[in-house]
Write a protein that holds these residues in place. Structure first.
Motif, short mmCIF file in Angstrom:
data_model
loop_
_atom_site.label_atom_id
_atom_site.label_comp_id
_atom_site.label_asym_id
_atom_site.label_seq_id
_atom_site.Cartn_x
_atom_site.Cartn_y
_atom_site.Cartn_z
N THR A 56 0.81 -1.21 0.00
CA THR A 56 0.00 0.00 0.00
C THR A 56 0.85 1.26 0.00
O THR A 56 0.38 2.31 0.38
CB THR A 56 -0.92 0.01 1.24
N SER A 82 1.63 3.23 -2.20
CA SER A 82 1.38 3.98 -3.41
C SER A 82 0.94 5.41 -3.11
O SER A 82 0.41 6.08 -3.97
CB SER A 82 0.31 3.27 -4.24
N TYR A 83 1.13 5.87 -1.90
CA TYR A 83 0.72 7.22 -1.55
C TYR A 83 1.86 8.19 -1.82
O TYR A 83 3.02 7.83 -1.85
CB TYR A 83 0.27 7.30 -0.08
N TRP A 140 -2.08 12.84 -5.52
CA TRP A 140 -2.58 12.14 -4.34
C TRP A 140 -2.86 13.12 -3.21
O TRP A 140 -3.90 13.07 -2.57
CB TRP A 140 -1.56 11.09 -3.90
N GLU A 141 -1.93 14.06 -2.98
CA GLU A 141 -2.10 15.06 -1.93
C GLU A 141 -3.31 15.94 -2.20
O GLU A 141 -4.03 16.32 -1.29
CB GLU A 141 -0.84 15.90 -1.77
N VAL A 157 -6.40 14.05 -1.22
CA VAL A 157 -6.52 14.02 0.25
C VAL A 157 -7.05 15.35 0.76
O VAL A 157 -7.99 15.39 1.56
CB VAL A 157 -5.15 13.67 0.88
N VAL A 187 -7.90 6.30 1.59
CA VAL A 187 -6.49 5.97 1.47
C VAL A 187 -6.33 4.51 1.86
O VAL A 187 -6.80 4.09 2.92
CB VAL A 187 -5.63 6.86 2.40
N GLY A 225 -4.23 1.96 3.33
CA GLY A 225 -3.04 1.86 4.16
C GLY A 225 -3.39 1.33 5.53
O GLY A 225 -4.56 1.22 5.90
N LEU A 236 2.91 6.82 6.91
CA LEU A 236 1.67 7.22 6.24
C LEU A 236 0.86 8.16 7.12
O LEU A 236 0.38 9.20 6.66
CB LEU A 236 0.83 5.98 5.88
N LEU A 284 -0.23 12.03 6.31
CA LEU A 284 -1.62 12.49 6.29
C LEU A 284 -1.82 13.68 7.22
O LEU A 284 -2.48 14.65 6.86
CB LEU A 284 -2.57 11.35 6.67
#
Length: 189
Positions: free
Chosen positions: A71, A73-74, A79-80, A83, A151, A153, A160, A164
């Protein structure tokens, strides 16, 4: 003086007075015994969980590493942005909340309710295979249609979580992540 009576009708000589035992005292002793028993059971479970053999704890560590690699892949600007957009507060008195276990039955409904209320919501789930993965993906699609980004994760992945919290200043965390099934959770599978 022989005419004098005691107010409480208790004899003045020692040894002739018998205290009556109330059922309350027996109940209290029974409850104390139960409390002591369950305390030892609880302490035993804690001991088993925290002081397991190294072979079983290394199994858990390798499983967590495997999950975090899967996981990982963040990151990245796209992506940000997803989020931030998901966690953006839309109402005047809204909150920004991270919902762990967001793909579970309760987590899905809680996340959707927060979003309907105008709160900023970001979901976090590890998508383990204890329940049907297609059900989890369907719930993910449902939440993403309502504007909640999930997400993928693990809550044990400190990197992670730090990322976040660096991206979004959450005001609340709704912690609903749990391992279903006690035996499954104790095995660390």
């Amino acid at each position: 003086m022989s005419q004098m009576k005691h107010i409480d009708n208790t004899p003045t000589t020692t040894g002739k007075f018998k205290i009556e035992k109330s059922p309350y005292n027996r109940l209290r002793m029974h409850s104390l015994a139960k409390l002591t028993f369950w305390s030892f059971v609880f302490l035993g479970l804690i001991f088993m969980f925290f002081f397991r053999s190294p072979s079983s704890s290394s199994h858990v560590t390798s499983d967590l590493n495997r999950r975090s690699l899967r996981t990982n892949s963040y990151g990245g600007p796209a992506w940000e942005k997803r989020v931030r957009t998901s966690a953006k507060i839309r109402s005047r008195n809204g909150i920004s909340v991270l919902v762990t276990g967001a793909i579970g039955f309760v987590g899905t409904h809680v996340s959707a309710a927060f979003k309907r209320r105008g709160d900023g919501v970001l979901g976090l789930d590890n998508f383990n295979e204890y329940y049907d993965p297609s059900l989890k993906r369907a719930r993910q699609a449902l939440l993403e249609r309502t504007g909640v980004y999930i997400v993928e994760g693990d809550i044990n992945n400190v990197a992670l979580l730090n990322k976040l919290f660096d991206i979004v200043p959450f005001t609340h965390v709704m912690h609903l992540a749990a391992q279903a099934g006690v035996r499954y959770a104790m095995d660390g599978v």
